[in-house]
Design a protein around this motif. Sequence first.
Motif, PDB file in Angstrom:
ATOM      1  N   ALA A 203       0.832  -1.203   0.000  1.00  0.00           N
ATOM      2  CA  ALA A 203       0.000   0.000   0.000  1.00  0.00           C
ATOM      3  C   ALA A 203       0.869   1.256   0.000  1.00  0.00           C
ATOM      4  O   ALA A 203       0.638   2.196  -0.759  1.00  0.00           O
ATOM      5  CB  ALA A 203      -0.929  -0.008   1.204  1.00  0.00           C
ATOM      6  N   MET A 204       1.912   1.248   0.857  1.00  0.00           N
ATOM      7  CA  MET A 204       2.779   2.429   0.955  1.00  0.00           C
ATOM      8  C   MET A 204       3.543   2.666  -0.337  1.00  0.00           C
ATOM      9  O   MET A 204       3.714   3.803  -0.776  1.00  0.00           O
ATOM     10  CB  MET A 204       3.781   2.260   2.100  1.00  0.00           C
ATOM     11  CG  MET A 204       3.183   2.480   3.462  1.00  0.00           C
ATOM     12  SD  MET A 204       4.237   1.745   4.721  1.00  0.00           S
ATOM     13  CE  MET A 204       5.728   2.693   4.516  1.00  0.00           C
ATOM     14  N   GLY A 205       4.012   1.585  -0.941  1.00  0.00           N
ATOM     15  CA  GLY A 205       4.783   1.732  -2.172  1.00  0.00           C
ATOM     16  C   GLY A 205       3.892   2.136  -3.331  1.00  0.00           C
ATOM     17  O   GLY A 205       4.300   2.880  -4.215  1.00  0.00           O
ATOM     18  N   GLY A 206       2.666   1.625  -3.336  1.00  0.00           N
ATOM     19  CA  GLY A 206       1.756   1.936  -4.430  1.00  0.00           C
ATOM     20  C   GLY A 206       1.316   3.384  -4.380  1.00  0.00           C
ATOM     21  O   GLY A 206       1.372   4.100  -5.367  1.00  0.00           O
ATOM     22  N   ASN A 207       0.912   3.832  -3.211  1.00  0.00           N
ATOM     23  CA  ASN A 207       0.436   5.204  -3.083  1.00  0.00           C
ATOM     24  C   ASN A 207       0.484   5.612  -1.610  1.00  0.00           C
ATOM     25  O   ASN A 207      -0.452   5.345  -0.862  1.00  0.00           O
ATOM     26  CB  ASN A 207      -0.989   5.301  -3.620  1.00  0.00           C
ATOM     27  CG  ASN A 207      -1.458   6.739  -3.670  1.00  0.00           C
ATOM     28  OD1 ASN A 207      -0.910   7.608  -3.003  1.00  0.00           O
ATOM     29  ND2 ASN A 207      -2.482   6.979  -4.465  1.00  0.00           N
ATOM     30  N   PRO A 208       1.575   6.276  -1.209  1.00  0.00           N
ATOM     31  CA  PRO A 208       1.768   6.578   0.211  1.00  0.00           C
ATOM     32  C   PRO A 208       0.644   7.438   0.801  1.00  0.00           C
ATOM     33  O   PRO A 208       0.249   7.248   1.951  1.00  0.00           O
ATOM     34  CB  PRO A 208       3.108   7.306   0.253  1.00  0.00           C
ATOM     35  CG  PRO A 208       3.444   7.644  -1.150  1.00  0.00           C
ATOM     36  CD  PRO A 208       2.674   6.737  -2.045  1.00  0.00           C
ATOM     37  N   VAL A 209       0.129   8.377   0.002  1.00  0.00           N
ATOM     38  CA  VAL A 209      -0.906   9.264   0.526  1.00  0.00           C
ATOM     39  C   VAL A 209      -2.180   8.476   0.812  1.00  0.00           C
ATOM     40  O   VAL A 209      -2.771   8.577   1.893  1.00  0.00           O
ATOM     41  CB  VAL A 209      -1.194  10.397  -0.485  1.00  0.00           C
ATOM     42  CG1 VAL A 209      -2.239  11.337   0.081  1.00  0.00           C
ATOM     43  CG2 VAL A 209       0.090  11.151  -0.802  1.00  0.00           C
ATOM     44  N   ALA A 210      -2.553   7.654  -0.166  1.00  0.00           N
ATOM     45  CA  ALA A 210      -3.750   6.840   0.020  1.00  0.00           C
ATOM     46  C   ALA A 210      -3.558   5.875   1.181  1.00  0.00           C
ATOM     47  O   ALA A 210      -4.484   5.633   1.959  1.00  0.00           O
ATOM     48  CB  ALA A 210      -4.054   6.064  -1.259  1.00  0.00           C
ATOM     49  N   ALA A 211      -2.347   5.342   1.309  1.00  0.00           N
ATOM     50  CA  ALA A 211      -2.074   4.393   2.388  1.00  0.00           C
ATOM     51  C   ALA A 211      -2.283   5.063   3.736  1.00  0.00           C
ATOM     52  O   ALA A 211      -2.922   4.518   4.639  1.00  0.00           O
ATOM     53  CB  ALA A 211      -0.649   3.862   2.269  1.00  0.00           C
TER      54      ALA A 211
END
Lengths: 326, 339
Positions: A203-211
Amino acid sequence: MKASTIKKIKIDPTKISLVKNFFGEFGMLLILFLLMVVLSLIVPKFLSTRNLVNIAIQNCTVIIVALGISYVLISGGIDLSLGSVVGMTAILTCGLTKFYAFPEWLAILLSLFLSLAIGFVNGWIITRFKLEPVVVTLGTWYIVQGLVQNFILSRVPTAPTFTTYLGSEKILGIPIIVLITLLLILATHLILSKTILGRWAYAMGGNPVAARQSGVPVNRARIIFFMLSAFYAFVSAILMSGRVFAVDANAGSGIVFLAPAAAVVGGTSLFGGRGNAFNAVIGALIMGVIANGLNLTSVSFFWQQVAVGAAILVAVTIDALQRRKE
Amino acid sequence: MKNNTNSKNGILKSLQGILKLRILTIIIVLYAIMSFLSPTFRDPNFFLENILRPASIIGIIALGMTFVLASKGLDLSVGSIAALSSTIGVMAFSHYDLPIWLGIILGIVAGALFGLFNAFFITRLKIAPFIVTFATLTIGRGLTLVVAGNLFTYGLPDAFRDIGRGSIIGIPTPFVVNLFLFALAWYLFNRTRFGKYVCAIGSNETATRVAGIRVDLYKTYIYVFIGILSAIAGILFSSRANMIAVTTGMGYELDAIAAVILGGTSMAGGAGSIPGSLLGAIMLMLLDNGLQLLGINTFLQRTIVGLIIIIGLAYASWQDEQAKKSARASMAEQIQKTS
């Protein structure tokens, strides 16, 4: 919007279907397989059990560190300090027992503690001051390596008994190094695919803000990943010093770029969000097999280096072309 | 997202404020302390010969590294470029009897081609610069050994040796070259479209591309430029050392990155400081000499450089945070007053 975020959003793990993921892995596995076929045709010795066991043993260090750095890479960071963690652990474990009469367990425990501390400090500085992981880990690499080299100078301590046992003995005919490595591969695979830590990483690598918005404790998770990668480096250093019997001031310096390169050659993304345990293993083995094959054909060391570099380029080029098709 | 960009810019600004301006102060303070501790430091010749002359090698590469980091790229292969191009250049005149100037040109061309090779993979195949240049670092080091055939080749022609060891009106020739390249880099970075595009690529590559700027072309320029600079640095090194060694340039990538960061350029891309990078290289050499002088093991130099990098960046970030906090507090006060 920063360019990095855009890139990270692009490689959203949810958008990459399982099938494509499988083919991505399969591609690198195929390359490894082809490499082995070609090498066994050129050098008959290559396929001997002894040589294959050798390859496995020699590449355990890189495989383990590459597994560890996978957590950091997948969660969208990079760790350049692992080479110095490997060097520090090897030198402290051997040096303290050899020259300062430390009991072995204490030296190992101290190395473990310091390794985890380095991982923690990396993660803490990066999250607390919102700094780029490249620079911070470059800094810790410098700091640790300088201190360790200053400690050991030109002395070359030999490995203590238990470490040597781990590095050179066999259980049921299988080298302990290989057993531990297999165990770590399995553990990494399970952690990444089955636990919440793994989900956080993707999740963090894919999109840190969304995570962050969806409740992932991003900062704490980042610190955990850096500590995990340092722990893997610690394990690999213990096994390595046991295998090579003696370590010098340059121990571990080769691993700094080799470990992330192995993971990336295997298919882990440098931008986060994509990768798994097998990527790290396959990447490390591809580079190890090439080095081994060239060694057997008694190609000079000079050309070996050229070939390893070229192999990395070829592997990532294939990967890039494949991604472009998608 | 907006907030994030603001804080990054804020960090950058304060970083530049602190490091770019203060690096000169730091250098002066360091030099003052060392001159106080040791009479050798007070000799201006010592400064010229032991600091400026060796600092020029990293100083030249750091100029190019500023462009690379400002564009949010990375080049780990600079040390290998230095080794390979200087070996090709030197072999051209020492083994193939070409004129020395032609050998030097060949070396520089080799550096440019090496950079072009890097750029091809980075721009055409969209592979991360980190991986590309790590691979070419290994390839370049191997090729250097293949070309040289020997680990070391000593005793180069005097005319060549005099370039690295000579002086022009009292100033070491390598530093003169460094200053000349500094002027060029400064002009390119601050006064041309190229420089603006480099920063634009670093702060938002996609937007820059969308705006119709040929990002790939400019990236190619960046890597060719640093290739040429690394080649020049390598040639100057082998000339000063009067030999070609396969170990030439090992670790240059890190020293150059350290010099650039010390000079106030952030790894986050989008901005950079050419004067800062030059001063960063000088500061590294000053530290090196200072520690030797104090009898501190040279290994510890790395530790101190690492500490300076981390503490410098963390401090800049912390200051930025405080500034934002106080701004927020005063804003809250105003809101309270008005309501």
